[in-house]
Design an enzyme around this catalytic site. Sequence first.
Site, mmCIF file in Angstrom:
data_model
loop_
_atom_site.group_PDB
_atom_site.id
_atom_site.type_symbol
_atom_site.label_atom_id
_atom_site.label_comp_id
_atom_site.label_asym_id
_atom_site.label_seq_id
_atom_site.Cartn_x
_atom_site.Cartn_y
_atom_site.Cartn_z
ATOM 1 N N ASN A 208 -2.794 1.857 11.087
ATOM 2 C CA ASN A 208 -3.605 2.194 9.913
ATOM 3 C C ASN A 208 -3.992 0.867 9.280
ATOM 4 O O ASN A 208 -3.435 0.459 8.266
ATOM 5 C CB ASN A 208 -2.809 3.058 8.936
ATOM 6 N N PRO A 209 -4.969 0.173 9.868
ATOM 7 C CA PRO A 209 -5.313 -1.166 9.383
ATOM 8 C C PRO A 209 -6.152 -1.089 8.112
ATOM 9 O O PRO A 209 -6.684 -0.029 7.764
ATOM 10 C CB PRO A 209 -6.147 -1.734 10.534
ATOM 11 N N PHE B 248 0.844 -1.189 0.000
ATOM 12 C CA PHE B 248 0.000 0.000 0.000
ATOM 13 C C PHE B 248 0.884 1.245 0.000
ATOM 14 O O PHE B 248 1.800 1.365 0.819
ATOM 15 C CB PHE B 248 -0.891 -0.020 1.248
#
Length: 306
Positions: free
Chosen positions: A201-202, A99
Amino acid sequence: MGTLASEEGGEDLASALRRATAMLAEAGVPSPRADAELLADHLLGCGLGRLRSLAVIGAGVPDGFWELVEERSKRVPLQHLTGTAHFRHLTLSVGPGVFVPRPETETLVTLALDWISAQSPVLAAPVVVDLGTGSGAIAAAIAAECRASRVHAVELSEFAYAWAARNVALPEVGGRVELVLGDLRTAFPELDGQVDLVVSNPPYIPAGMVPREPEAAEHDPELALYGGGEDGLELPLATIASAARLLRPGGFFVMEHAEVQAEALSARLARDPAWTSVTSHRDLNDLPRATSAVRVEASPVEELRP
């Protein structure tokens, strides 16, 4: 420094940047001029100031420029093409399988560092855990900016873990991050009740909310995007449960989430006796993007369910 193609009978850099900007704008790229310049600078390695000077004096087009512009026109992330992403004071390595960190997440680091600063000098060497570290951006930034910290980070994806390993090894980080491959639900049992700060920040995107930007929808790994369940709250709730397990009494928890989840997560934390001082925080776009709370109980809490 990269190679400039011959401009004899061809296009100069200024004209190429204008044409690339138009191509990227037509493809819907949000910042076409900036991306065109960054792609050229990636090839030349001269800095944007020098690049603009080269454009003024009629320098040639760097080799490989149009190939990169074509890929960016297909909405391949700029960071995948350059191999880097800037996050706070760090230049991170990123690419397929991880990500790409967003500017909004820098606010999460600010909240964490502000809390650490407020505890000084009582909290001399804060123990920090980053749950679901992805590229390692949050863990690396905290370690780089708080040199007294001891940071532990966990990542489930082997691809993302490989990128995170490169980033936590940056000289600015100073070897202060312990990175492990594993599940945020069960990570670091040896630290239960001993951690000062848990940050995360899952994955949190609800099942039906496919990202609008092709860069995210087509190139960010699904494992890093979707939080599980129709509301996307399975992993955020698992993160809360792990934070409750890991934190000492008085420890601080802060987590990023979707703006549509702010109310539900704040309510869930507020009615749990394990937490106090539940606070919602807004991001750079004035959207409720993070929630924080303080741990008040040392005993494990019952697992939260959606």
